[in-house]
Design an enzyme around this catalytic site. Structure first.
Site, PDB file in Angstrom:
ATOM      1  CG  ASN A 107     -53.410  -2.727 -41.443  1.00 20.50           C
ATOM      2  OD1 ASN A 107     -53.168  -1.836 -40.637  1.00 20.50           O
ATOM      3  ND2 ASN A 107     -54.650  -3.129 -41.685  1.00 20.50           N
ATOM      4  CE  LYS A 140     -38.818 -18.939 -44.111  1.00 20.50           C
ATOM      5  NZ  LYS A 140     -37.399 -18.595 -44.385  1.00 20.50           N
ATOM      6  CB  SER A 159     -49.701  -0.380 -31.637  1.00 26.89           C
ATOM      7  OG  SER A 159     -50.491   0.293 -30.672  1.00 26.89           O
ATOM      8  CE1 TYR A 174     -53.081  -4.663 -31.133  1.00 23.99           C
ATOM      9  CE2 TYR A 174     -52.274  -2.864 -29.749  1.00 23.99           C
ATOM     10  CZ  TYR A 174     -52.742  -3.320 -30.966  1.00 23.99           C
ATOM     11  OH  TYR A 174     -52.870  -2.444 -32.018  1.00 23.99           O
ATOM     12  CE  LYS A 178     -50.323  -4.375 -33.405  1.00 23.44           C
ATOM     13  NZ  LYS A 178     -50.331  -4.566 -34.876  1.00 23.44           N
ATOM     14  CB  ILE A 206     -56.757   4.941 -35.287  1.00 22.28           C
ATOM     15  CG1 ILE A 206     -55.273   5.313 -35.142  1.00 22.28           C
ATOM     16  CG2 ILE A 206     -57.314   5.430 -36.622  1.00 22.28           C
ATOM     17  CD1 ILE A 206     -54.973   6.794 -35.177  1.00 22.28           C
ATOM     18  CB  THR A 208     -60.307   1.321 -36.882  1.00 25.79           C
ATOM     19  OG1 THR A 208     -60.106   0.583 -35.664  1.00 25.79           O
ATOM     20  CG2 THR A 208     -59.079   2.175 -37.174  1.00 25.79           C
TER      21      THR A 208
END
Length: 266
Positions: A107, A140, A159, A174, A178, A206, A208
């Site tokens: 995350n 990995k 995303s 970004y 994603k 979202i 956050t």
């Protein structure tokens, strides 16, 4: 050997995380997708290993709160996802402390604040290094453990930006990272088909705190393009993380779940 059918019959048994250990990266904030994913796991009886990059106090506070509220084992670890050796050390430390790893929620991430032309190349590289290569490093690092145990679930926070190009903000790095995460999940699902499942979750806007720097007019424009007309709350994602980490999703791999208030459907 194919991944086996779970023994549980009742839904609550399939969703239960009792006796399982989940790593959740990027879970040191007071609110956000990482801590909500960890909270969902804890609510279902699972033990959790949280990671932080620089907010040690936040990570340890969150771990202590989960232990107190849900009676599970939780511990915070420092992790630099952009460093493969750090990812390997995390896996070793969690196995030493918990005995096993059953699920891994990749995350931890970084937002972009510029486009290709108006930003520094170092800023572009940092987002790719954190949001894309960091996920690969985590995969990995834990993948060998999953293969050895012949079980595991790897969940990537992707995303909706991996599906569309956001407007009006410029964030090519970004979006690219994603999109790569979504296809990484599909590719790893095929590569790990005999022993582990890999899926991704694509949240929309979202609340956050990571986008608080964006001006209010731009945020209003975002809301006008969301059919549901608002940002999501991070707690509206935790059920998805529990689903992918638990035995409720043992026939689900290579999937991406979009949770965006309908943005990508507009």
């Amino acid at each position: 050997m194919p991944i086996s059918i779970p023994k549980g019959e009742k839904l609550m048994d399939l969703l239960s995380m009792k006796g399982k250990v989940t790593i959740v990266t990027g879970a040191s904030g007071p609110r956000g997708m990482g801590i909500e994913a960890a909270r969902g796991i804890a609510e279902m009886g699972g033990n959790v290993a949280l990671t932080y990059a620089g907010r040690k106090e936040g990570g340890e506070k969150n771990a202590a709160a989960l232990e107190k509220e849900y009676g599970i084992k939780a511990k915070a670890y420092k992790l630099d996802v952009a460093n493969y050796e750090s990812c390997c050390q995390l896996v070793k430390d969690v196995i030493a402390d918990f005995g096993q790893i059953d699920a891994f929620v990749a995350n931890a991430g970084k937002t972009a604040d510029s486009g290709v032309l108006d930003g520094e190349i170092s800023a572009f590289e940092e987002v790719i290094q954190t949001d894309l290569l960091g996920v690969a490093y985590c995969a990995k690092a834990v993948g060998h453990h999953f293969k050895e145990r012949q079980t595991g679930s790897f969940v990537i926070t992707a995303s909706m930006s991996g599906h569309i190009a956001n407007f009006p903000q410029e964030q090519t790095s970004y979006n690219v990272a994603k999109a790569g995460c979504i296809h990484m999940a599909r590719s790893l699902a095929n590569e790990w088909r005999d022993f582990a499942r890999v899926n991704s979750i694509s949240p929309g806007y979202i609340d956050t705190g990571l986008s608080d720097f964006v001006d209010k007019e731009t945020q209003k424009l975002w809301h006008s393009m969301i059919p549901m007309g608002r940002d999501g709350d991070a707690k509206e994602l935790k059920a998805a993380y529990v689903y992918f980490c638990s035995d409720a999703s043992t026939y689900t791999t290579g999937s991406d779940l979009v949770i965006d208030g309908g943005y990508c459907a507009r």
